[in-house]
Design an enzyme around this catalytic site. Sequence first.
Site, PDB file in Angstrom:
ATOM      1  N   ILE A 118       0.825  -1.201   0.000  1.00 23.23           N
ATOM      2  CA  ILE A 118       0.000   0.000   0.000  1.00 23.23           C
ATOM      3  C   ILE A 118       0.866   1.259   0.000  1.00 23.23           C
ATOM      4  CG2 ILE A 118      -0.202  -0.123   2.529  1.00 23.23           C
ATOM      5  CD1 ILE A 118      -3.044   1.059   2.239  1.00 23.23           C
ATOM      6  N   CYS A 119       0.327   2.324  -0.562  1.00 22.31           N
ATOM      7  CA  CYS A 119       0.949   3.646  -0.559  1.00 22.31           C
ATOM      8  C   CYS A 119       2.218   3.659  -1.423  1.00 22.31           C
ATOM      9  CB  CYS A 119       1.211   4.101   0.871  1.00 22.31           C
ATOM     10  SG  CYS A 119       1.593   5.854   1.049  1.00 22.31           S
ATOM     11  N   ALA A 120       3.360   3.964  -0.826  1.00 23.18           N
ATOM     12  CA  ALA A 120       4.606   3.995  -1.586  1.00 23.18           C
ATOM     13  C   ALA A 120       5.154   2.603  -1.860  1.00 23.18           C
ATOM     14  CB  ALA A 120       5.656   4.815  -0.835  1.00 23.18           C
ATOM     15  N   TYR A 179       0.452   5.226  -4.143  1.00 18.88           N
ATOM     16  CA  TYR A 179       0.217   6.616  -3.762  1.00 18.88           C
ATOM     17  C   TYR A 179       0.342   7.516  -4.995  1.00 18.88           C
ATOM     18  CZ  TYR A 179       0.296  10.855  -0.987  1.00 18.88           C
ATOM     19  OH  TYR A 179      -0.017  12.077  -0.447  1.00 18.88           O
TER      20      TYR A 179
END
Length: 200
Positions: A112-114, A134
């Site tokens: 998730i995200c970066a 992200y």
Amino acid sequence: MKKVIVFLAEGYEEVEALTPVDYLRRAGFNVLVLGVTGKNVKSARNITIEADEILTEDWTETFIRECSAQNNDVAGVVIPGGLKGSKNIAGSVLCEKIVRQVLVSGGFVGAICAAPALVLGSWGLLKGKKFTCYPGMENEVKEEYRTLFSVDRVVRDGQYITSRGAGCAEEFSFEIIRYMGGEDMAQHIREQVVARGSNS
């Protein structure tokens, strides 16, 4: 019950790490929080969490040996985001070995995200995979990977589950539960925590 490993490295995003731990444990799964940078791991906002176990070379070798002997009890790995946390995980040869072994053994990898870009992308694991991350981090991966980039909040492609950021951590967690336990289990946890869109 098969376990899920959650990597925890210094600089992790709190919500992205602990929401999956919380929801997966509510669902009855055995969650192992694995300290990549030590036993007590400080988050991006200086919240320190004590890991269940510490990642070492011996731990990794034992894990890979058990997987190779088909004694694997790991259902998958979760990689939280956070710029520094993701970079710490991406730079860990041991983390990469574990993730590759999990994939070979048929388990899932959630990022998730970066993390989808900085971790999976840097390890060359996004080739031919639809993914999200992200906003803007997709520019950090090879151009050939970007053709399958999606702006969806959560994306599942085979063994890969990716998501955009902290605000998507709940949806990300439900998708992992759905992957392992089916829609009924995911819905049960949605109602238990009074998630948006639940009937509770």
